[in-house]
Enzyme design. Structure first.
Site, short mmCIF file in Angstrom:
data_model
loop_
_atom_site.label_atom_id
_atom_site.label_comp_id
_atom_site.label_asym_id
_atom_site.label_seq_id
_atom_site.Cartn_x
_atom_site.Cartn_y
_atom_site.Cartn_z
CB CYS B 176 8.65 28.73 27.50
SG CYS B 176 8.35 27.68 28.91
CG HIS B 180 5.69 33.09 25.22
ND1 HIS B 180 4.85 34.16 25.11
CD2 HIS B 180 4.93 32.04 25.57
CE1 HIS B 180 3.62 33.78 25.38
NE2 HIS B 180 3.62 32.49 25.66
NE ARG B 224 -0.87 31.11 30.68
CZ ARG B 224 -1.58 30.86 29.60
NH1 ARG B 224 -2.48 31.72 29.16
NH2 ARG B 224 -1.42 29.75 28.93
CB CYS B 228 2.55 27.57 29.67
SG CYS B 228 2.07 29.30 29.54
#
Lengths: 103, 267
Positions: B176, B180, B224, B228
């Site tokens: 992630c 991010h 969501r 991802c």
């Protein structure tokens, strides 16, 4: 039975602003599903908006309008408590009309 | 010699200023676009559907969800999702909004959670779930993210969430954090929030679940997160599994105090 619309109407200085959010797939008839078959066209063709019983807007919609269309317009006149009705018909003959009081 | 160099310097300066102008106007234009469509956020249509579903008797027990306890007492929806994920005494575990709704659907209505867990997005009970989520999160709009991080189980899940966030996996070796974990990253024209910082987490966590204009779908946080994982090219997480809740706890904790802007509106 089609899903309800959300309509907001507010009057200010002799002009009423109406905002409409419609629930519709607006399928163009050009798209294919996962198995390659054409998804049949299904879209709103006509829309009419009335202030009490007077037509203030009539529109022809086509397949280029997005899914769940949003429409905003203004008309002269209209006072708090008056009725605004918005109705549509689609190419399959389904229709939906919703009513709201001007705030 | 001096004269020959001068125009080059000017050209370089022009190119540089032009570059930033373009970058700024793109971000500005997206902000403008969001503002324009925010007025008619189609999430409202899902919210209306969800409200009706909330009050409709369903399942083998023909009951409504009006007694569902989202942590604020039976039937209280206002502000509930701003405080989730949270620890629930009756189930003895930390739940996010969707896993809690699964509990309510099972205990009140007798609906098998497997229908959602093993289901497909945008169909069947998962579609119902999305509408219910739209209804619940709308009632926390304008609230502040307030998750209770003093609870030991929440702390445990935060640690798990942090590990999952930095865990590199899949053929591209993505975590992630790859997308991010730094400021100023973007995918195509979309700015990606830095979820390791408060501002970024508040922007990201605070604006999901959201309606996506590009595909006309309402996406819950589970949806969501699932996407991802898909973009990481790794295995899909099980719906409402601990790792998905842990990632939510991680983001919500970082976002604590930020504004809840749900349901959001995304391209």
């Amino acid at each position: 039975m089609a899903n309800p619309m959300r309509i907001r109407a507010s009057a200010k200085d002799g002009v009423t602003e109406v905002r409409v959010l419609m629930s519709h797939v607006m399928e163009t008839g050009q798209r294919k599903d996962a198995s390659g078959a054409l998804i049949p066209a299904h879209f709103i063709t006509e829309l009419t908006a009335k202030h009490n019983d007077k037509v203030v807007l009539s529109a022809q919609f086509g397949p280029s309008v997005s899914t769940n269309p949003y429409l905003a317009f203004k008309f002269k006149g209209g006072a708090k408590g008056d009725k605004v009705t918005v109705g549509w018909t689609d190419n399959k003959g389904e229709s939906r009309a919703d009513e709201v009081q001007i705030s | 010699m001096r004269n020959a160099l001068k125009p080059i310097a000017i050209v370089a300066a022009l190119v540089m200023s032009h570059g930033t102008a373009v970058a700024q106007s793109t971000a500005d234009d997206i902000a403008k676009y969001r503002e324009m469509i925010a007025d008619g956020n189609p999430s409202e249509l899902f919210e209306m559907e969800g409200e009706e579903l909330w009050k409709t008797p369903r399942g083998p027990m023909k009951a409504t969800l009006e007694k569902c306890d989202l942590g604020m007492g039976p039937g209280v929806v206002k502000g509930a999702s701003a405080r989730m994920p949270r620890f629930f005494k009756d189930t003895g575990r930390v739940q996010d909004l969707e896993s809690r709704l699964l509990t309510c659907m099972q205990t009140l209505q007798g609906i098998d959670p497997k229908l959602v867990i093993d289901g497909k997005f945008n169909s069947g009970e998962r579609k119902t779930m999305a509408a219910l989520v739209a209804y619940v999160v709308t009632h926390s709009k304008g609230d502040k993210v307030r998750v209770d991080m003093t609870n030991p189980q929440m702390k445990e899940l935060y640690a798990l969430g942090e590990r999952a966030f930095y865990y590199r996996t899949g053929p591209m070796d993505f975590s992630c954090a790859t997308c991010h974990g730094e400021d100023g990253k973007r995918i195509r024209l979309q700015d990606l929030p830095n979820l390791t910082k408060h501002e970024g987490a508040a922007a990201g966590w605070g604006s999901w679940p959201a309606y996506r204009v590009s595909n006309s779908q309402f996406w819950t946080m589970q949806h969501r997160l699932n996407d991802c994982f898909r973009q990481q090219r790794t295995a899909e997480p099980i719906y409402a599994s601990d790792v998905t809740i842990a990632l939510s706890v991680y983001m919500a904790a970082k976002a604590n105090g930020g504004e809840v802007m749900t349901p959001g509106l995304k391209r």
